[in-house]
Motif scaffolding. Structure first.
Motif, PDB file in Angstrom:
ATOM      1  N   SER A  46       0.863  -1.179   0.000  1.00 16.90           N
ATOM      2  CA  SER A  46       0.000   0.000   0.000  1.00 16.90           C
ATOM      3  C   SER A  46       0.900   1.228   0.000  1.00 16.90           C
ATOM      4  O   SER A  46       1.741   1.380   0.883  1.00 16.90           O
ATOM      5  N   LEU A  47       0.731   2.091  -0.990  1.00 18.13           N
ATOM      6  CA  LEU A  47       1.619   3.237  -1.151  1.00 18.13           C
ATOM      7  C   LEU A  47       0.845   4.547  -1.121  1.00 18.13           C
ATOM      8  O   LEU A  47      -0.277   4.633  -1.632  1.00 18.13           O
ATOM      9  N   ILE A  48       1.474   5.542  -0.539  1.00 20.06           N
ATOM     10  CA  ILE A  48       1.010   6.927  -0.618  1.00 20.06           C
ATOM     11  C   ILE A  48       2.100   7.664  -1.376  1.00 20.06           C
ATOM     12  O   ILE A  48       3.208   7.848  -0.868  1.00 20.06           O
ATOM     13  N   ALA A  49       1.805   8.052  -2.624  1.00 21.51           N
ATOM     14  CA  ALA A  49       2.840   8.583  -3.511  1.00 21.51           C
ATOM     15  C   ALA A  49       2.464   9.982  -3.977  1.00 21.51           C
ATOM     16  O   ALA A  49       1.708  10.147  -4.947  1.00 21.51           O
ATOM     17  N   PRO A  50       2.970  11.024  -3.313  1.00 23.62           N
ATOM     18  CA  PRO A  50       2.668  12.384  -3.749  1.00 23.62           C
ATOM     19  C   PRO A  50       3.564  12.839  -4.891  1.00 23.62           C
ATOM     20  O   PRO A  50       4.710  12.403  -5.022  1.00 23.62           O
ATOM     21  N   ASP A  51       3.029  13.722  -5.731  1.00 26.78           N
ATOM     22  CA  ASP A  51       3.870  14.586  -6.544  1.00 26.78           C
ATOM     23  C   ASP A  51       4.289  15.738  -5.635  1.00 26.78           C
ATOM     24  O   ASP A  51       3.430  16.490  -5.144  1.00 26.78           O
ATOM     25  N   LEU A  52       5.575  15.894  -5.390  1.00 25.81           N
ATOM     26  CA  LEU A  52       6.040  16.978  -4.540  1.00 25.81           C
ATOM     27  C   LEU A  52       5.733  18.331  -5.180  1.00 25.81           C
ATOM     28  O   LEU A  52       5.582  18.439  -6.400  1.00 25.81           O
ATOM     29  N   ARG A  53       5.660  19.359  -4.354  1.00 26.17           N
ATOM     30  CA  ARG A  53       5.351  20.697  -4.862  1.00 26.17           C
ATOM     31  C   ARG A  53       6.294  21.055  -6.006  1.00 26.17           C
ATOM     32  O   ARG A  53       7.485  20.775  -5.980  1.00 26.17           O
ATOM     33  N   GLY A  54       5.713  21.642  -7.047  1.00 29.01           N
ATOM     34  CA  GLY A  54       6.501  22.057  -8.200  1.00 29.01           C
ATOM     35  C   GLY A  54       6.751  20.974  -9.221  1.00 29.01           C
ATOM     36  O   GLY A  54       7.467  21.204 -10.196  1.00 29.01           O
ATOM     37  N   ARG A  55       6.125  19.795  -9.039  1.00 27.93           N
ATOM     38  CA  ARG A  55       6.319  18.687  -9.983  1.00 27.93           C
ATOM     39  C   ARG A  55       4.978  18.051 -10.350  1.00 27.93           C
ATOM     40  O   ARG A  55       4.068  17.952  -9.525  1.00 27.93           O
ATOM     41  N   GLY A  56       4.901  17.525 -11.571  1.00 26.12           N
ATOM     42  CA  GLY A  56       3.754  16.729 -11.978  1.00 26.12           C
ATOM     43  C   GLY A  56       2.435  17.397 -11.673  1.00 26.12           C
ATOM     44  O   GLY A  56       2.212  18.569 -11.977  1.00 26.12           O
ATOM     45  N   GLY A  57       1.542  16.649 -11.027  1.00 28.24           N
ATOM     46  CA  GLY A  57       0.236  17.175 -10.686  1.00 28.24           C
ATOM     47  C   GLY A  57       0.251  18.250  -9.629  1.00 28.24           C
ATOM     48  O   GLY A  57      -0.775  18.904  -9.403  1.00 28.24           O
ATOM     49  N   SER A  58       1.393  18.441  -8.964  1.00 33.81           N
ATOM     50  CA  SER A  58       1.542  19.496  -7.953  1.00 33.81           C
ATOM     51  C   SER A  58       2.377  20.656  -8.474  1.00 33.81           C
ATOM     52  O   SER A  58       2.901  21.447  -7.689  1.00 33.81           O
ATOM     53  N   VAL A  59       2.511  20.774  -9.793  1.00 28.85           N
ATOM     54  CA  VAL A  59       3.379  21.810 -10.368  1.00 28.85           C
ATOM     55  C   VAL A  59       2.911  23.207 -10.000  1.00 28.85           C
ATOM     56  O   VAL A  59       3.717  24.142  -9.887  1.00 28.85           O
ATOM     57  N   GLY A  60       1.604  23.376  -9.782  1.00 26.88           N
ATOM     58  CA  GLY A  60       1.090  24.696  -9.451  1.00 26.88           C
ATOM     59  C   GLY A  60       1.273  25.103  -8.016  1.00 26.88           C
ATOM     60  O   GLY A  60       0.971  26.247  -7.648  1.00 26.88           O
ATOM     61  N   VAL A  61       1.763  24.179  -7.176  1.00 26.99           N
ATOM     62  CA  VAL A  61       2.025  24.505  -5.773  1.00 26.99           C
ATOM     63  C   VAL A  61       3.396  25.159  -5.709  1.00 26.99           C
ATOM     64  O   VAL A  61       4.420  24.509  -5.895  1.00 26.99           O
ATOM     65  N   GLY A  62       3.426  26.452  -5.468  1.00 30.77           N
ATOM     66  CA  GLY A  62       4.669  27.209  -5.588  1.00 30.77           C
ATOM     67  C   GLY A  62       5.567  27.139  -4.380  1.00 30.77           C
ATOM     68  O   GLY A  62       5.323  26.415  -3.420  1.00 30.77           O
ATOM     69  N   GLY A  63       6.626  27.944  -4.460  1.00 26.26           N
ATOM     70  CA  GLY A  63       7.611  28.013  -3.392  1.00 26.26           C
ATOM     71  C   GLY A  63       7.230  29.055  -2.376  1.00 26.26           C
ATOM     72  O   GLY A  63       6.115  29.576  -2.398  1.00 26.26           O
ATOM     73  N   PRO A  64       8.148  29.402  -1.457  1.00 24.83           N
ATOM     74  CA  PRO A  64       9.517  28.879  -1.411  1.00 24.83           C
ATOM     75  C   PRO A  64       9.537  27.393  -1.063  1.00 24.83           C
ATOM     76  O   PRO A  64       8.590  26.875  -0.478  1.00 24.83           O
ATOM     77  N   SER A  65      10.624  26.730  -1.466  1.00 22.16           N
ATOM     78  CA  SER A  65      10.717  25.296  -1.275  1.00 22.16           C
ATOM     79  C   SER A  65      12.072  24.925  -0.689  1.00 22.16           C
ATOM     80  O   SER A  65      13.066  25.619  -0.881  1.00 22.16           O
ATOM     81  N   SER A  66      12.077  23.811   0.032  1.00 22.59           N
ATOM     82  CA  SER A  66      13.298  23.299   0.655  1.00 22.59           C
ATOM     83  C   SER A  66      13.011  21.878   1.115  1.00 22.59           C
ATOM     84  O   SER A  66      11.851  21.423   1.097  1.00 22.59           O
ATOM     85  N   VAL A  67      14.042  21.188   1.551  1.00 22.44           N
ATOM     86  CA  VAL A  67      13.851  19.842   2.097  1.00 22.44           C
ATOM     87  C   VAL A  67      12.909  19.890   3.290  1.00 22.44           C
ATOM     88  O   VAL A  67      11.982  19.072   3.418  1.00 22.44           O
ATOM     89  N   ALA A  68      13.106  20.854   4.185  1.00 22.32           N
ATOM     90  CA  ALA A  68      12.246  20.976   5.369  1.00 22.32           C
ATOM     91  C   ALA A  68      10.806  21.276   4.984  1.00 22.32           C
ATOM     92  O   ALA A  68       9.861  20.761   5.599  1.00 22.32           O
ATOM     93  N   ARG A  69      10.606  22.105   3.959  1.00 19.27           N
ATOM     94  CA  ARG A  69       9.250  22.427   3.516  1.00 19.27           C
ATOM     95  C   ARG A  69       8.557  21.183   2.977  1.00 19.27           C
ATOM     96  O   ARG A  69       7.368  20.939   3.240  1.00 19.27           O
TER      97      ARG A  69
END
Length: 275
Positions: A46-69
């Motif tokens: 069983s997997l929970i697989a997000p597109d991280l912000r700024g990629r794929g289906g989450s491309v519209g989720v903007g920054g700022p971005s970082s590992v901690a974010r």
């Protein structure tokens, strides 16, 4: 069975299986279809697989971005699913996000499988911020192009992943997910910011106390290239970090092929089964 949902502001694919859920976190320039090969090798997961912000289906989720974010984004995903604590699998930058999540929110992480990521990489020693920015700005140049089809896109990206099989339908599906109307779904500013933070930013890996396994590749980019994690470095990490309970070298694969081939994914699957 899987379904795609908006969770914690991200587009997330939730894959039903027979196991407790595993949060699967992809790498810096990747997308959630990175886990195609793991799903093929271990359909029971069983997997929970997000597109991280700024990629794929989450491309519209903007920054700022970082590992901690990204780690905080993962908390939001778990909250949306009413999950208190999960196993986490992270590849490349996803491994760094997994470590950040496990150290900032140890109550949300039971254990981890890291795939060629999560710890400082030997291949990045001596790299400057200007060097990182230049390399990933060049990588982000694909965002400014329009590709006529997935084959043209494959021609552009696959030279940087020489051990992958161009005719693999799982790879084709992964590449298709990158595109919308011939344009790459990737935020270049987020890509560069995340790469810089992953390679040069602070790391909390020494604080890690969740049971951890590391699967690492023989090479970085192509046969004979210097690995991200030489065996002596891995031995040193295991000696310094009691939480690092198991390590396994996957011979004959490079960084990308450590998860984007059935050979690499089979090793990762076995470590997830032992959690």
């Amino acid at each position: 069975m899987s379904d795609v949902r908006s969770l914690g502001g991200l587009e997330v694919e939730v894959v039903a299986g027979r196991t407790e859920p595993v949060l699967a976190i992809h790498g810096v320039s990747s997308n959630r279809r990175l886990w195609n090969w793991l799903r093929a090798e271990a359909p029971e997961l069983s997997l929970i697989a997000p597109d991280l912000r700024g990629r794929g289906g989450s491309v519209g989720v903007g920054g700022p971005s970082s590992v901690a974010r990204h780690a905080e984004d993962m908390v939001a995903v778990l909250d949306a699913l009413d999950l208190e604590s999960v196993s986490v699998c992270g590849m490349s930058m996803g491994g760094f996000v997994a470590v950040a999540l496990a150290t900032a929110h140890p109550d949300r992480v039971r254990d981890l499988v890291l795939v060629d990521g999560g710890f400082p990489m030997s291949v990045h020693e001596g790299v400057t911020e200007d060097g990182v920015r230049a390399a990933f700005t060049a990588q982000a140049s694909r965002v400014g192009r329009t590709f006529t089809d997935v084959d043209e896109y494959a021609d552009f990206v696959l030279p940087g992943m020489p051990l992958l099989d161009r005719d693999d339908p799982l790879l084709r599906d992964y590449l298709v997910h990158d595109l919308a109307d011939g344009r790459v779904r990737l935020d270049p500013g987020i890509l560069v910011a995340d790469a810089t933070d992953t390679i040069l930013g602070p790391s909390s890996w020494r604080q890690l106390d969740r049971p951890t396994r590391l699967v690492y590749a023989e090479w970085s980019t192509g046969e004979g290239s210097a690995p991200a994690y030489p065996p002596d470095r891995v031995a040193q990490l295991a000696a310094e970090l009691p939480a690092l309970q198991a390590t396994e070298l996957v011979e004959g694969v490079d960084h990308a092929a450590s998860i984007m081939t059935r050979r690499g994914a089979a090793v990762v699957a076995e470590h997830l089964r032992t959690l």
